[in-house]
Write an enzyme that holds these catalytic residues in place. Structure first.
Site, short mmCIF file in Angstrom:
data_model
loop_
_atom_site.label_atom_id
_atom_site.label_comp_id
_atom_site.label_asym_id
_atom_site.label_seq_id
_atom_site.Cartn_x
_atom_site.Cartn_y
_atom_site.Cartn_z
CB SER A 69 19.17 -0.64 -65.95
OG SER A 69 19.64 -1.86 -65.59
N1 SAH Z 1 20.84 -5.55 -67.83
C1 SAH Z 1 19.79 -5.43 -67.74
C2 SAH Z 1 19.64 -5.39 -66.16
C3 SAH Z 1 19.14 -6.44 -65.53
S1 SAH Z 1 19.06 -6.42 -63.67
C4 SAH Z 1 18.93 -4.16 -68.14
O1 SAH Z 1 19.17 -3.93 -69.32
O2 SAH Z 1 17.80 -3.97 -67.79
C5 SAH Z 1 20.47 -7.35 -63.35
C6 SAH Z 1 20.50 -9.03 -63.94
O3 SAH Z 1 21.94 -9.32 -63.34
C7 SAH Z 1 19.33 -9.66 -63.28
O4 SAH Z 1 18.59 -10.23 -64.37
C8 SAH Z 1 20.11 -10.82 -62.37
O5 SAH Z 1 19.63 -12.22 -62.44
C9 SAH Z 1 21.36 -10.82 -62.92
N2 SAH Z 1 22.62 -11.31 -62.14
C10 SAH Z 1 22.75 -11.14 -60.87
N3 SAH Z 1 23.74 -11.62 -60.34
C11 SAH Z 1 24.31 -12.29 -61.43
C12 SAH Z 1 25.48 -12.95 -61.72
N4 SAH Z 1 26.32 -13.40 -60.70
N5 SAH Z 1 25.68 -13.75 -63.01
C13 SAH Z 1 24.73 -13.47 -64.07
N6 SAH Z 1 23.83 -12.77 -63.75
C14 SAH Z 1 23.39 -12.05 -62.73
#
Ligand code: SAH
Length: 220
Positions: A69
């Protein structure tokens, strides 16, 4: 190659200071949040090839069609989470990804429970947080649409992928007075929402337009 925690040049603390300045200019005011971002090396959360771009205020790819993010949104969501409940004991994060937001949270609350549906990403996140000696984090490989009932209720829930609507299980796992931050909507039309559980129901605020990867069901 072992990535240096210290960083040099584009990955140095001085570069992070410039990022903090930009975040303040964009309206982030919580000094605790800014301090934690200043001291957390974001470059170790990404591939070597992208490390020099780690302190640009932008989302970057982390593999598996996912992104780390944008620092602004990490700062904003963390600040919004802390605003209503300054002392957070238990926080649930859905969407661990590479663990950057997890690392920021872990330095501001007692314990973070984090759920990710893509196993190799969860493993990467564990390695990154281990390198930073952040141990107040529990990890679950699951579809976060179910939350993590074993440790509910949570004082805060932060979701970093966007579902078309708020999963009901997450609402149930929020303590009274607890805060849920979640992007809601489809690509190109997402709004960050803050939900606060009250004695009698839920107060919902529509905050600002955002752009997150989609919230997907099942696990891989
Ligand atoms: N928190 C991260 C952002 C990652 S992007 C950061 O600090 O950069 C969002 C993440 O959510 C991805 O890794 C994706 O695989 C996960 N995600 C999407 N849908 C999800 C679900 N239903 N349960 C768990 N994780 C999920």
């Amino acid at each position: 190659m072992i990535k240096s925690l210290e960083g040099i040049g584009m990955t140095s603390r001085r570069t992070r200071l410039r990022l903090i300045k930009r975040l303040s200019e964009q309206g982030i005011t919580n000094n605790k949040v800014l301090d934690v971002i200043l001291e957390t090396p974001r470059h170790i959360f990404m591939d070597e090839a992208l490390a020099s771009r780690a302190y640009e205020d932008t989302a970057l790819p982390i593999g598996y069609s996912q992104t780390i993010s944008q620092p602004y949104i990490v700062a904003k969501m963390t600040e919004l989470l802390l605003e209503k409940t300054p002392t957070l004991h238990k926080v649930l994060e859905v969407g661990t990804g590479c663990g950057y937001q997890t690392a920021i949270l872990a330095q501001l609350v007692d314990h973070v429970y984090t759920v990710e549906r893509i196993l190799p990403l969860q493993q990467k996140a564990k390695d990154h947080l281990w390198a930073l000696k952040l141990k107040n984090v529990s990890y679950l490989h699951s579809d976060g649409g179910w939350g993590w009932p074993d440790h509910a209720l949570y004082d805060g829930i932060l979701v970093t992928a966007a579902p078309p609507e708020i999963p009901e299980m997450l609402l149930h796992q929020l303590a009274v007075g607890g805060v849920l931050l979640i992007p809601v909507g489809r690509a190109g039309n997402q709004i960050l929402q803050r939900v606060i559980r009250t004695e009698s129901g839920y107060d919902v605020e529509q905050l600002e337009p955002v752009s997150f990867v989609p919230f997907l069901s099942g696990k891989e």
